[in-house]
Structures are given as C-alpha cells and as structure tokens.
Design an enzyme around this catalytic site. Structure first.
Site, PDB file in Angstrom:
ATOM      1  N   GLU A  47      19.151  20.546  34.845  1.00 53.11           N
ATOM      2  CA  GLU A  47      20.524  20.619  35.330  1.00 53.11           C
ATOM      3  C   GLU A  47      21.213  19.259  35.231  1.00 53.11           C
ATOM      4  OE1 GLU A  47      22.944  22.213  39.309  1.00 53.11           O
ATOM      5  OE2 GLU A  47      20.883  21.486  39.503  1.00 53.11           O
ATOM      6  N   LYS A 120      27.967  28.148  37.314  1.00 53.47           N
ATOM      7  CA  LYS A 120      27.165  28.314  38.519  1.00 53.47           C
ATOM      8  C   LYS A 120      27.956  29.036  39.605  1.00 53.47           C
ATOM      9  CE  LYS A 120      24.221  25.397  41.503  1.00 53.47           C
ATOM     10  NZ  LYS A 120      23.738  23.999  41.659  1.00 53.47           N
ATOM     11  N   CYS A 157      20.092  26.338  39.308  1.00 48.14           N
ATOM     12  CA  CYS A 157      19.581  25.723  40.530  1.00 48.14           C
ATOM     13  C   CYS A 157      19.774  26.590  41.776  1.00 48.14           C
ATOM     14  CB  CYS A 157      20.166  24.328  40.707  1.00 48.14           C
ATOM     15  SG  CYS A 157      19.154  23.257  41.772  1.00 48.14           S
TER      16      CYS A 157
END
Length: 295
Positions: A47, A120, A157
């Site tokens: 990431e 995300k 994540c």
C-alpha cells in the site's frame, strides 16, 4: 473428467520505504522486474509504496505526495507491464481533483492497458492511522478486473477486516483478492498485544479465502517509520493463501522480499463444490445487512 489446472504465479513486493518517492518507484520497478525473471505473472505492490506511511500525522504538506491517474506511476507501470508481459497491481495516492484525494489501486494488464482502478472504501481514523484526513471514501464499489491471467479483485488494507467487501468482490467473479497493506505495531503495545494483533490480521484474511473460495494475497511493508520513540513498526509477513485458507508462502517480519506462489485458479471450482458456501447462502434472509445495527 478432471478439470484442467490454471496455474498462475502470483508475487508480492515487500520492502521498506524511503523518504524519496522516485527512489521508491525505481526500487519497486526493479523488484517487479526481478519477480518477472523468476516467473511471476501477476505482481502486487504494498500500500502507498511510493512514500513512507504519511498518515501518522495530519499534515497538509503531505498532499503533495499525491498524483493523478493516469499519471507518472501508471505510465511507468503500463510500460513495464507491456515489456514484461505481466499484470501489475499498484497502490497509489490519487489526486482526483483539487481537495479530493483517494487511496487507490490500479490494475495494468499484460499488454500495458489500464484496466481501471479501485478506490479504498473503508477509511480508518486511529492513532497514527489518520487516513480520514487524507482520503475520500471510494465511490467505485467492489469490482473485478479481467486480466490475461485471471479475474483479479483488489481491496486495500482496512478493507481487509470487512467480510462484506470480500464477499461482494468474490460475487463479482474474483479468483484472487489482493490486499495492498501498510499495517504494523505501535512499539509500546507490541509486547502485550503484538501477537494477538498480527494473528487477528492474518486470520481474518484467511477466513475470506475460506468463506468465498478464493485465493488471498496480502502485501505489507517492513521497517520502522515515524517518531523514533513511537511511530509504527510495520510487521511485514506478507502472505498468499489458497481457497482453503492454507498459507502457501509467507514473508519474514523484517526483510525485503519478493514473495511468490503458484496459484491454481481451477481449484476454485473444486473448493466451492466440496464446501458449497455460495450455493447455500440464504440471500432471501440477509436484508438487514444494509442496516448499521439491528435495533
């Protein structure tokens, strides 16, 4: 008649980040080239690989690290993917417009074409993980990318803690879920909570593989970043697991690695017919899942 294997070599890049974005890009490109020489066909970065993890503080100057998509990184990876004939999943800090930024992953196919991006969806706000200051929640939904080597799903994540995200991406046809990641210990908490925190992180992702009958590949960074008396000690331990949740390959806690495993995407049908979780879902009974809480 037995199903023919569909073996794909999947690689994750685990490394420490420096303060120089150009240096991080060039080092990651070198790692991807090495992975391709070793036979990798799909490669995923960690990431926000172009910088150290800047979300440890709320600092307006850090917005200068962002870039447009398409932009310099996607151009570099497009050329690299075409030259090497591989698929690249790259995690970037996206500047969408003035004052509008995302934590985004792009997928470049083996011919260099940009298949699109995932933004995300779940944005944390915890001590040293102040992501809500920087990132607007994703608005592209949960999607897959039909690459030369298979159907790729990408989550990022904090998304990895949410079974809904994994499920919806699997239901779109993903054969493998990639999780570019930046997670670690607060050094002052490591002795007491470190083992449990890491075990929880690994277990939830292996559970996604089992529940959905897909491969899961999580690429984390290593090294200590931030205040020398605090900061974050990233725990590495990138891993790839199969649809039964068995870890095929796992990286070390503190060493840069190109982690690669062979994934047989034909195994998904075998797994899902022996453990038919998708078949037995009671979709007629799940309406309340869209509520915050069942008061």
């Amino acid at each position: 008649m037995p199903i023919q294997s569909r073996n794909v070599n999947v690689a994750l890049i685990q490394r420490a980040a420096t303060l120089d974005p150009t240096e991080n890009l060039q080092a990651t490109i070198a790692d991807i080239e090495q992975a391709a020489r070793q036979g990798a066909q799909i490669v995923c970065t960690q990431e926000l690989f172009r910088s150290q993890y800047f979300c440890q503080s709320e600092d307006h100057a850090k917005f200068d690290l962002a870039e447009t998509i398409p932009g310099p990184s996607t151009e570099a990876f497009s050329q690299l993917a075409k030259k090497l004939g591989i698929v690249i999943v790259a995690s970037l800090f996206e500047k969408r417009a003035a004052g509008l930024y995302h934590n985004t992953a792009v997928v470049l196919d083996a011919d260099g074409s940009n298949l699109g991006m995932y933004r995300k969806m779940h944005i944390p706000d915890d001590p040293l993980f102040y992501e809500k200051f920087y990132f607007t929640p994703g608005d592209l939904g949960f999607k897959i990318f039909e690459t030369k080597f298979g159907n790729v799903g990408v989550l990022i994540c904090w998304d990895q803690w949410y079974p809904e995200a994994a499920r919806l991406t699997a239901l779109a046809g993903a054969e493998i879920l990639f999780y570019p990641t930046a997670i670690g210990w607060h050094p002052t908490e490591k002795a007491e909570y470190g083992t449990a925190q890491h075990d929880s992180w690994e277990t939830i992702q292996r559970s996604h593989a089992i529940a959905n009958g897909v491969y899961v590949a999580s690429a984390n960074r290593i090294g200590h970043e931030g205040d020398s008396e605090g900061g974050i000690e990233f725990w590495g331990q990138s891993f790839i697991c199969n649809p039964s949740g068995t870890i095929l390959k796992k990286a070390s806690v503190d060493q840069p690695e190109i982690l690669m495993a062979e994934c047989d995407f034909a195994m998904l049908n075998e797994q899902r017919t022996h453990w038919p979780f998708l078949r037995d879902r009671r979709i007629d009974a799940y309406g309340d899942i869209i509520k915050r809480y069942r008061d």
